[in-house]
Write a protein that holds these residues in place. Structure first.
Motif, PDB file in Angstrom:
ATOM      1  N   GLY A 126       0.814  -1.206   0.000  1.00  0.00           N
ATOM      2  CA  GLY A 126       0.000   0.000   0.000  1.00  0.00           C
ATOM      3  C   GLY A 126       0.850   1.259   0.000  1.00  0.00           C
ATOM      4  O   GLY A 126       1.791   1.409  -0.788  1.00  0.00           O
ATOM      5  N   ALA A 127       0.539   2.164   0.933  1.00  0.00           N
ATOM      6  CA  ALA A 127       1.286   3.419   1.028  1.00  0.00           C
ATOM      7  C   ALA A 127       2.738   3.199   1.416  1.00  0.00           C
ATOM      8  O   ALA A 127       3.567   4.102   1.272  1.00  0.00           O
ATOM      9  CB  ALA A 127       0.614   4.342   2.046  1.00  0.00           C
ATOM     10  N   ALA A 133       6.608   3.905  -2.806  1.00  0.00           N
ATOM     11  CA  ALA A 133       5.248   4.160  -3.266  1.00  0.00           C
ATOM     12  C   ALA A 133       5.220   5.447  -4.082  1.00  0.00           C
ATOM     13  O   ALA A 133       6.001   6.368  -3.844  1.00  0.00           O
ATOM     14  CB  ALA A 133       4.303   4.273  -2.083  1.00  0.00           C
ATOM     15  N   THR A 134       4.336   5.494  -5.058  1.00  0.00           N
ATOM     16  CA  THR A 134       4.107   6.717  -5.820  1.00  0.00           C
ATOM     17  C   THR A 134       3.054   7.550  -5.098  1.00  0.00           C
ATOM     18  O   THR A 134       2.040   7.016  -4.635  1.00  0.00           O
ATOM     19  CB  THR A 134       3.617   6.384  -7.234  1.00  0.00           C
ATOM     20  OG1 THR A 134       4.632   5.643  -7.913  1.00  0.00           O
ATOM     21  CG2 THR A 134       3.297   7.644  -8.019  1.00  0.00           C
ATOM     22  N   SER A 144      -1.417  -4.766 -13.324  1.00  0.00           N
ATOM     23  CA  SER A 144      -1.572  -4.352 -14.716  1.00  0.00           C
ATOM     24  C   SER A 144      -0.389  -3.505 -15.174  1.00  0.00           C
ATOM     25  O   SER A 144       0.150  -3.704 -16.272  1.00  0.00           O
ATOM     26  CB  SER A 144      -2.869  -3.559 -14.894  1.00  0.00           C
ATOM     27  OG  SER A 144      -3.989  -4.325 -14.522  1.00  0.00           O
ATOM     28  N   GLY A 145       0.024  -2.535 -14.328  1.00  0.00           N
ATOM     29  CA  GLY A 145       1.163  -1.698 -14.687  1.00  0.00           C
ATOM     30  C   GLY A 145       2.448  -2.498 -14.795  1.00  0.00           C
ATOM     31  O   GLY A 145       3.272  -2.276 -15.693  1.00  0.00           O
ATOM     32  N   PHE A 146       2.637  -3.439 -13.875  1.00  0.00           N
ATOM     33  CA  PHE A 146       3.830  -4.294 -13.901  1.00  0.00           C
ATOM     34  C   PHE A 146       3.842  -5.141 -15.177  1.00  0.00           C
ATOM     35  O   PHE A 146       4.879  -5.225 -15.856  1.00  0.00           O
ATOM     36  CB  PHE A 146       3.844  -5.194 -12.658  1.00  0.00           C
ATOM     37  CG  PHE A 146       5.145  -5.900 -12.418  1.00  0.00           C
ATOM     38  CD1 PHE A 146       5.540  -6.972 -13.202  1.00  0.00           C
ATOM     39  CD2 PHE A 146       5.981  -5.493 -11.385  1.00  0.00           C
ATOM     40  CE1 PHE A 146       6.738  -7.638 -12.976  1.00  0.00           C
ATOM     41  CE2 PHE A 146       7.182  -6.144 -11.150  1.00  0.00           C
ATOM     42  CZ  PHE A 146       7.571  -7.216 -11.945  1.00  0.00           C
ATOM     43  N   LEU A 147       2.717  -5.764 -15.500  1.00  0.00           N
ATOM     44  CA  LEU A 147       2.669  -6.607 -16.697  1.00  0.00           C
ATOM     45  C   LEU A 147       2.896  -5.796 -17.961  1.00  0.00           C
ATOM     46  O   LEU A 147       3.563  -6.259 -18.891  1.00  0.00           O
ATOM     47  CB  LEU A 147       1.322  -7.337 -16.770  1.00  0.00           C
ATOM     48  CG  LEU A 147       1.070  -8.409 -15.712  1.00  0.00           C
ATOM     49  CD1 LEU A 147      -0.294  -9.072 -15.941  1.00  0.00           C
ATOM     50  CD2 LEU A 147       2.169  -9.459 -15.688  1.00  0.00           C
ATOM     51  N   GLY A 186       4.137  -0.385 -11.820  1.00  0.00           N
ATOM     52  CA  GLY A 186       3.044  -0.934 -11.018  1.00  0.00           C
ATOM     53  C   GLY A 186       2.650   0.004  -9.900  1.00  0.00           C
ATOM     54  O   GLY A 186       1.452   0.224  -9.639  1.00  0.00           O
ATOM     55  N   ALA A 187       3.646   0.578  -9.220  1.00  0.00           N
ATOM     56  CA  ALA A 187       3.363   1.512  -8.131  1.00  0.00           C
ATOM     57  C   ALA A 187       2.603   2.737  -8.638  1.00  0.00           C
ATOM     58  O   ALA A 187       1.686   3.234  -7.978  1.00  0.00           O
ATOM     59  CB  ALA A 187       4.670   1.938  -7.462  1.00  0.00           C
ATOM     60  N   ARG A 188       2.980   3.213  -9.818  1.00  0.00           N
ATOM     61  CA  ARG A 188       2.295   4.385 -10.381  1.00  0.00           C
ATOM     62  C   ARG A 188       0.846   4.056 -10.725  1.00  0.00           C
ATOM     63  O   ARG A 188      -0.070   4.841 -10.442  1.00  0.00           O
ATOM     64  CB  ARG A 188       3.050   4.869 -11.624  1.00  0.00           C
ATOM     65  CG  ARG A 188       2.510   6.163 -12.206  1.00  0.00           C
ATOM     66  CD  ARG A 188       3.439   6.691 -13.283  1.00  0.00           C
ATOM     67  NE  ARG A 188       4.739   7.033 -12.707  1.00  0.00           N
ATOM     68  CZ  ARG A 188       5.858   7.193 -13.421  1.00  0.00           C
ATOM     69  NH1 ARG A 188       5.830   7.027 -14.724  1.00  0.00           N
ATOM     70  NH2 ARG A 188       6.980   7.527 -12.824  1.00  0.00           N
TER      71      ARG A 188
END
Length: 304
Positions: free
Chosen positions: A221-222, A241-242, A260-263, A279-281
């Motif tokens: 999370g955060a 974390a972003t 989804s961002g990581f993939l 992914g974090a973004r």
């Protein structure tokens, strides 16, 4: 076999399992005090769940996505179909007599934290027919497997075809048997750091040592996330974390957005640490809207 598969790839990502509808109840704080009744803001319903959210997130990033799952012939299943169609996901469902999966999520209005009450619905003997899923496996560059019990029975065929596969173990404590086969037979493994608590680094190392994964990612999370790879240190690398681009509204689906961002990063040739930052973004962006109503696109994901 894998060479033959790659010549006929149609889908960047094939998502299997994990659709449903969340009923979201916003409360002043968690845990909720014991009382006969509470007044709450408008109760909302968001079709998605883990597999649906990953499919929608990958599609919003411009990837070609196929989604296979069981849903019910019910109005809840109709909501799932409608949301996936609106998001441009190629969804091909099978009908389950037990109905569409549901969850009731309590969301803390101050922090966006949630508590989920999950109704899985699927009977123990539910199986996806091979003649249904095999043609799609052969045409996919990557499989993301939700931890539905029926999905574990696809692992042999996925391995034989040589298709890279990822999974999300959610809040696995490193002990429950249900998650173990997914943990040890996938190339990319995601999980929440909350499940194992202080033991999370040991759980991540166990997955790499005992299984086939090239990388294990624990989201916090955060607090950011942690990345452990085969060619790196035995200590998970912290990924900051972003900062969300707006007020935090709802953490539902943030972990799925992270996946989804990581993939997207992995399928576009980026290294694993950069994938984790993407992914974090994506996860931070997801926290600024209710449900999966504002999915990050490639321009925002790649902006510096």
């Amino acid at each position: 076999m894998s060479e033959q598969r790659s010549q006929h790839t149609v889908y960047d990502v094939l998502v299997i399992g994990g659709s449903g509808v969340d009923t979201v109840v916003r409360v002043d704080s968690l845990p909720v005090p014991l009382a006969d009744s509470f007044g709450v803001p408008a109760i909302r319903e968001w079709p998605g769940h883990t597999g649906g959210n990953v499919a929608l997130g990958c599609r919003a990033l411009g990837l070609e996505v196929k989604f296979l799952d069981f849903i019910g012939d019910d109005w809840i299943g109709g909501q799932v179909r409608e949301r996936l169609a609106k998001g441009g996901v190629d969804f091909e469902p099978l009908i389950s007599a037990t109905g569409t999966r549901r969850a009731v999520n309590l969301v803390d209005t101050a922090t966006g934290r949630r508590m989920s009450f999950y109704d899985a619905r699927d009977p123990g003997d539910l199986r996806m027919p091979r003649d249904f899923y095999l043609p799609h496996l052969r045409r996919s560059g990557h499989v993301h497997l939700s931890i539905m019990d029926f999905a574990r029975h696809l692992l042999d065929d996925i391995e034989e075809l040589g298709v890279p596969v990822s999974t999300d173990l959610h809040d696995w404590d490193g002990l429950a048997d249900h998650h173990r086969e997914f943990a040890l037979r996938c190339d990319l493994v995601f999980l929440s750091a909350a499940g194992a608590g202080e033991r999370i680094a040991a759980v991540m190392r166990d997955i790499l040592r005992e299984g086939r994964a090239e990388a294990v990612v624990a989201t916090a999370g955060a607090g950011g996330s942690y990345l452990l790879t085969r060619d790196g240190s035995r200590t998970p690398r912290p990924i900051p974390a972003t900062v969300p681009p707006g007020p935090v509204v709802d953490s539902n689906g943030a972990g799925d957005a992270y996946v989804s961002g990581f993939l997207y990063g992995r399928l576009t040739g980026r290294d694993l640490e950069e994938c984790a930052r993407l992914g974090a973004r994506a996860g931070a962006h997801a926290c600024t809207a209710e449900g999966n109503t504002d999915l990050i696109g490639p321009a925002a994901l790649l902006s510096s």
